[in-house]
Write an enzyme that holds these catalytic residues in place. Structure first.
Site, PDB file in Angstrom:
ATOM      1  N   SER A  29       0.559   2.339   0.813  1.00 29.94           N
ATOM      2  CA  SER A  29      -0.299   2.332  -0.382  1.00 29.94           C
ATOM      3  C   SER A  29      -1.160   3.595  -0.429  1.00 29.94           C
ATOM      4  CB  SER A  29      -1.244   1.126  -0.347  1.00 29.94           C
ATOM      5  OG  SER A  29      -0.520  -0.057  -0.498  1.00 29.94           O
ATOM      6  N   ARG A  33      -1.122   7.033  -3.063  1.00 29.25           N
ATOM      7  CA  ARG A  33      -2.330   7.445  -3.795  1.00 29.25           C
ATOM      8  C   ARG A  33      -2.766   8.856  -3.424  1.00 29.25           C
ATOM      9  NH1 ARG A  33      -1.768   2.027  -3.598  1.00 29.25           N
ATOM     10  NH2 ARG A  33      -2.904   0.682  -5.058  1.00 29.25           N
ATOM     11  N   ASP A 328       1.749  -8.896   1.417  1.00 31.99           N
ATOM     12  CA  ASP A 328       3.044  -8.400   1.913  1.00 31.99           C
ATOM     13  C   ASP A 328       3.410  -8.965   3.286  1.00 31.99           C
ATOM     14  OD1 ASP A 328       3.405  -6.879  -0.364  1.00 31.99           O
ATOM     15  OD2 ASP A 328       2.486  -5.089   0.501  1.00 31.99           O
ATOM     16  N   ARG A 359      10.798 -13.431  -2.197  1.00 33.63           N
ATOM     17  CA  ARG A 359      10.550 -13.547  -0.753  1.00 33.63           C
ATOM     18  C   ARG A 359      10.402 -14.989  -0.279  1.00 33.63           C
ATOM     19  NH1 ARG A 359       6.754  -8.163   0.122  1.00 33.63           N
ATOM     20  NH2 ARG A 359       8.554  -6.777   0.295  1.00 33.63           N
TER      21      ARG A 359
HETATM   22  C1  S3P Z   1       0.378  -2.518  -3.529  1.00 33.39           C
HETATM   23  C2  S3P Z   1      -0.102  -3.701  -4.006  1.00 33.39           C
HETATM   24  C3  S3P Z   1       0.514  -5.003  -3.738  1.00 33.39           C
HETATM   25  C4  S3P Z   1       1.589  -4.944  -2.655  1.00 33.39           C
HETATM   26  C5  S3P Z   1       2.433  -3.717  -2.748  1.00 33.39           C
HETATM   27  C6  S3P Z   1       1.585  -2.460  -2.683  1.00 33.39           C
HETATM   28  C7  S3P Z   1      -0.342  -1.287  -3.837  1.00 33.39           C
HETATM   29  O1  S3P Z   1       1.071  -5.465  -4.929  1.00 33.39           O
HETATM   30  O2  S3P Z   1       2.397  -6.094  -2.697  1.00 33.39           O
HETATM   31  O3  S3P Z   1       3.367  -3.684  -1.687  1.00 33.39           O
HETATM   32  O4  S3P Z   1      -0.131  -0.260  -3.155  1.00 33.39           O
HETATM   33  O5  S3P Z   1      -1.171  -1.309  -4.768  1.00 33.39           O
HETATM   34  P1  S3P Z   1       0.169  -6.242  -6.009  1.00 33.39           P
HETATM   35  O6  S3P Z   1      -1.256  -6.207  -5.573  1.00 33.39           O
HETATM   36  O7  S3P Z   1       0.328  -5.517  -7.276  1.00 33.39           O
HETATM   37  O8  S3P Z   1       0.709  -7.624  -5.994  1.00 33.39           O
END
Ligand code: S3P
Length: 455
Positions: A29, A33, A328, A359
């Site tokens: 994540s 970003r 996750d 999942r």
């Molecule tokens: C993520 C947010 C999550 C997660 C994804 C990564 C992110 O999804 O499941 O693997 O980097 O913002 P959501 O919060 O949209 O469900």
């Protein structure tokens, strides 16, 4: 760095105690970003510890296609030269985002807030995933969309000419939707606010601040959070040291907990409280997991995590309000629960049905095939553990889902009979060195021999 790429079946066999100090790869994540904000910033951004997984490489490719310079140096650092907020160029090709939902949804926000048009597509898993959740608020901000039925990819975004700022209450707890709106809001004239009832990961907020933007977060009377930013703020290129990914660390941690005598130590892992719900849950199950050397890096809390296999894990009820902080990690938690003594009940899991695969279904089917006693509901999973790993000896379908693949390879480390997955290649989206790293700790994961391990 090159890694063994298993594009086909992979098998995991029972091993003895794991030990070592594995270097978990960078947070997915935060890596996405850092490239996106670097591409919007003025000046140079230098990123160390970037996850060089396929999902993040897709983000890098897309930002290059929209005018940013994104380079990987011989020194291992990534350097990004941005185009400035609102300065994205129109890509002249379709953007193929592979397996990456995060890249797609966040970039839809970026494009939606700029006066350019882009078309997104993805692999067999990504084209099934719902995008309407991002389309709805971005339409309110002035973007236009042409999507396949059900708001699915391939889709084309025509960004707003004059992006409108909005106040948007998230209908589902989703950091991706929150981030898409905020990134579009960066190029809006006024103040954009996203209200979330259940706090989701705040890496976009933290990283925006790290790049010099002002982001306000207010806790409202009903316990919801309002995240606001003014548009047209300038972002300044920064240095980012990406923490190691707690979601990836969770695979090694659970492996260590279900294999007697194991002890592993993982340094510099992100322990943002909006991400570390799996460790809180495992501790409630009786796991010996300690955070040491806790500190802040680039606006994110990090720690050294020490995991020691001491007791048999015990079943627990996972509080529903914790779901966003471990969204996750349910596949790997389900593996831990399958080896625990007693019942683990997980609920509020509707979102798991629209991840890289369904999942809930994939875990329920695979664990049953390995001999686990469980019940699956519309949005819940209840696992009855016996205090010992299940028998194993199954061939598991993974539907291009990296976390399903890694979860079952971890389970196979503890079961008497080997566990085989149909395809190891999706693992490279988030954890390209997973197999080497696990084998260095003492696991026995490898290609399926011609003599067939699973009968
Ligand atoms: C993520 C947010 C999550 C997660 C994804 C990564 C992110 O999804 O499941 O693997 O980097 O913002 P959501 O919060 O949209 O469900």
């Amino acid at each position: 760095m090159t890694h063994t790429l298993y594009s086909g079946p992979v098998v995991s066999r029972k091993c003895s105690a794991l030990s070592g100090r594995p270097l978990i790869p960078g947070d997915k994540s935060i890596s996405h970003r850092s490239i996106m904000l670097g591409a919007l910033a003025i000046g140079e951004t230098i990123i160390s510890g970037l996850l060089e997984g396929e999902d993040v490489l897709h983000t890098a490719m897309a930002m290059r296609a929209m005018g940013a310079k994104v380079e990987h140096g011989d020194d291992g650092l990534w350097r990004v030269h941005g185009v400035g907020v609102g300065g994205l160029h129109e890509p002249d090709q379709v953007l193929d985002m592979g397996n990456s939902g995060t890249s797609t949804r966040l970039l839809m926000g970026l494009v939606g807030g700029c006066d350019i048009t882009a078309t997104f597509t993805g692999d067999k898993s990504l084209v099934k995933r719902p995008m309407k959740r991002v389309v709805t608020p971005l339409e309110m901000m002035g973007a236009q969309f042409m999507c396949r039925s059900g708001g699915r990819l391939p889709l084309t975004v025509k960004g707003a000419q004059d992006t409108l700022s909005i106040e948007y209450k998230l209908p589902i707890a989703s950091a991706q939707v929150k981030s898409a709106v905020m990134l579009a809001g960066l190029n809006a004239a006024g103040r954009t606010t996203v209200i979330e009832d259940r706090p989701t990961r705040d890496h976009t907020e933290n990283m925006l601040r790290h790049f010099g933007a002002k982001v306000d977060v207010e806790e409202l009377e009903d316990g919801a959070f309002a995240v606001s930013l003014n548009g047209h703020q300038e972002l300044r290129g920064s240095s980012v040291d990406v923490p190691r990914d707690p979601s990836s660390a969770a695979f090694a941690a659970v492996a260590a907990l279900i294999i007697e005598g194991s002890e592993i130590t993982m340094s510099n892992v992100g322990v943002n409280p909006r991400r570390d719900g799996v460790f809180a849950t495992l501790k409630e199950m009786g796991a010996d997991i300690r955070y040491e050397n806790e500190r802040m890096e680039a606006g994110e809390p990090v720690a050294t995590i020490k995991v020691t296999a001491k007791n048999t894990l015990k079943g627990v009820n996972v509080p529903e309000e914790r779901v966003p902080s471990m969204i996750d990690e349910f596949p790997i938690l389900a593996v831990a629960a399958s080896c625990a003594e007693g019942t683990t009940h997980m609920t509020g899991l509707r979102e798991l049905r629209v991840k890289e695969s369904d999942r809930l279904l994939m875990m329920a089917n695979g664990l049953k095939a390995c001999g686990v006693n469980l019940e699956m509901g519309e949005d819940s999973l209840t696992i009855h553990g016996t205090g010992k790993p299940p028998e194993g000896g199954a061939h598991i379908e993974t539907e291009l889902d990296h976390r399903i693949a890694m979860s079952f390879l971890v389970l196979g480390c503890a079961t008497d009979e080997p566990v085989e997955i149909d395809d190891g290649s999706p693992i490279k989206t988030s954890f390209p060195n997973f197999i080497e790293l696990m084998n260095d700790l003492g696991a026995d994961i490898g290609e399926v021999s011609s003599s067939n391990d699973i009968s």
